[in-house]
Design an enzyme around this catalytic site. Structure first.
Site, mmCIF file in Angstrom:
data_model
loop_
_atom_site.group_PDB
_atom_site.id
_atom_site.type_symbol
_atom_site.label_atom_id
_atom_site.label_comp_id
_atom_site.label_asym_id
_atom_site.label_seq_id
_atom_site.Cartn_x
_atom_site.Cartn_y
_atom_site.Cartn_z
ATOM 1 N N GLU A 273 -6.805 4.818 7.829
ATOM 2 C CA GLU A 273 -6.531 6.236 7.523
ATOM 3 C C GLU A 273 -7.726 6.875 6.825
ATOM 4 O OE1 GLU A 273 -2.819 5.502 5.537
ATOM 5 O OE2 GLU A 273 -1.934 4.940 7.469
ATOM 6 N N ASN B 74 0.878 -1.167 0.000
ATOM 7 C CA ASN B 74 0.000 0.000 0.000
ATOM 8 C C ASN B 74 0.917 1.219 0.000
ATOM 9 O OD1 ASN B 74 -1.812 2.030 0.414
ATOM 10 N ND2 ASN B 74 -2.491 1.355 2.449
ATOM 11 N N TRP B 75 1.046 1.820 -1.167
ATOM 12 C CA TRP B 75 1.989 2.940 -1.294
ATOM 13 C C TRP B 75 1.453 4.212 -0.645
ATOM 14 C CZ3 TRP B 75 3.898 2.686 -7.141
ATOM 15 C CH2 TRP B 75 4.526 1.458 -7.363
ATOM 16 N N LYS B 76 0.171 4.227 -0.320
ATOM 17 C CA LYS B 76 -0.474 5.416 0.270
ATOM 18 C C LYS B 76 -0.208 6.626 -0.628
ATOM 19 C CE LYS B 76 -0.218 3.164 4.725
ATOM 20 N NZ LYS B 76 -0.110 3.258 6.166
ATOM 21 N N SER C 7 3.526 -2.170 10.308
ATOM 22 C CA SER C 7 4.990 -2.239 10.506
ATOM 23 C C SER C 7 5.551 -3.627 10.179
ATOM 24 C CB SER C 7 5.368 -1.809 11.920
ATOM 25 O OG SER C 7 4.953 -0.474 12.146
ATOM 26 N N GLY D 59 2.652 2.264 10.788
ATOM 27 C CA GLY D 59 3.617 3.357 10.644
ATOM 28 C C GLY D 59 4.309 3.742 11.937
ATOM 29 N N GLU E 227 -5.336 -4.829 10.400
ATOM 30 C CA GLU E 227 -4.292 -3.826 10.613
ATOM 31 C C GLU E 227 -4.533 -3.112 11.937
ATOM 32 O OE1 GLU E 227 -2.465 -2.670 6.558
ATOM 33 O OE2 GLU E 227 -4.045 -1.265 7.040
ATOM 34 N N HIS F 263 -9.461 1.298 4.816
ATOM 35 C CA HIS F 263 -8.200 1.498 5.540
ATOM 36 C C HIS F 263 -8.449 2.460 6.701
ATOM 37 C CE1 HIS F 263 -4.107 2.559 6.527
ATOM 38 N NE2 HIS F 263 -3.733 1.472 5.871
ATOM 39 N N GLY G 233 2.876 -1.191 4.248
ATOM 40 C CA GLY G 233 2.934 0.246 3.968
ATOM 41 C C GLY G 233 4.365 0.674 3.669
ATOM 42 N N GLY G 234 5.024 1.253 4.664
ATOM 43 C CA GLY G 234 6.366 1.836 4.483
ATOM 44 C C GLY G 234 7.339 0.924 3.759
#
Ligand code: 13P
Length: 252
Positions: free
Chosen positions: A99, A9-11, A215, A175, A169, A97, A236-237
């Site tokens: 976010e 997930n590149w966000k 993470s 993150g 999640e 998600h 993610g990251g």
């Protein structure tokens, strides 16, 4: 038999050129290594989807949007519909998600519309659920997550449900560098699978891929993915660095 999935997930990250470079780098290694036992997905920004598809072998790598409109089409400035996403060749859409729930007021009601439109248009929803820190600290994570499922994906028919991927999640791990322990991940994934079995039966539950997100990185992926009810990750990251993402794919 359920599939193992590693989805990035590149966000809201990468310019188009950076995204193309990242997609190419992942594609090169996936093609070299085969990685046929794992479904690899790149969750890119809308603007990058077409180019990402052009630069990967879509037999090995799927491309995903990170959201879709709650309406089919019309006067909804700035929105991108499920049909539009499908028309690019993308196969997946991340929905719910945390976010989006937290920063854009996404509710179960909107999510139900998005789920229906995604499925109608032949997209595979990657449905996210997970609890905030205060709920985890109070020990109420199971009730919280099952309520999210009951309000949304448990309203689907068994046939529709069979087409979705679930991602657990925990918000406190997203993150933050704080990962759920392997026991915490397995416990919640098992709870989710058991509740799917209660709702739709054992067979549907056994065929549902449940991904862990929060993470996940090259160091912990092996241990997390070794759990019987963890069927991969939503990353993610670490999905923004080709080397890290590839190491996570290779954790299988
Ligand atoms: P991180 O891997 O950066 O914690 O993000 C997880 C996530 O939100 C994936 O959807």
């Amino acid at each position: 038999m359920r599939k193992k999935v590693v989805a990035g997930n590149w966000k809201c990250n990468t310019t188009l050129q950076e995204g193309v470079d990242l997609a190419k780098a992942v594609n090169n290694v996936v093609n070299e290594k085969g990685a046929d036992d794992v479904v690899v997905v790149l969750g890119t920004p809308f603007t990058h989807i077409t180019k990402a598809i052009e630069n990967v072998d879509t037999k090995r790598i799927g491309v995903s949007a990170q959201n879709c409109a709650a309406e089919a089409k019309g006067a909804f400035t700035g929105e991108v519909s499920a049909a539009m996403i499908k028309s690019t060749g993308a196969e997946y859409v991340i929905l719910g998600h945390s976010e989006r729930r937290e920063y854009y007021g996404e509710t179960s009601e909107t999510l139900n519309k998005k789920l229906a439109l995604s499925l109608e248009n032949g997209l595979t929803p990657i449905y996210c659920c997970g609890e905030p820190l205060e709920i985890r600290e109070a020990g109420n994570q199971k009730e919280y997550v099952i309520k999210q499922l009951k309000e949304t994906i448990f309203n689907l028919s068994a046939d529709e449900f069979g087409k979705i991927i679930v991602a657990y999640e925990p918000i406190w791990a997203i993150g933050t560098g704080k990962t759920a322990t392997t026991e915490q991940a397995q416990e919640m994934h098992k709870d989710i699978r058991d509740s799917i079995a209660d709702q739709f039966g054992e067979e549907v539950a056994n065929n549902t891929s449940i991904l862990y997100g929060g993470s996940c990185n090259p160091k912990n992926a092996n241990e997390l993915f070794a759990n019987p009810d963890v069927d991969g990750g939503l990353i993610g990251g670490a999905s923004l660095k080709a080397d890290d993402f590839i190491q996570i794919i290779n954790a299988y």
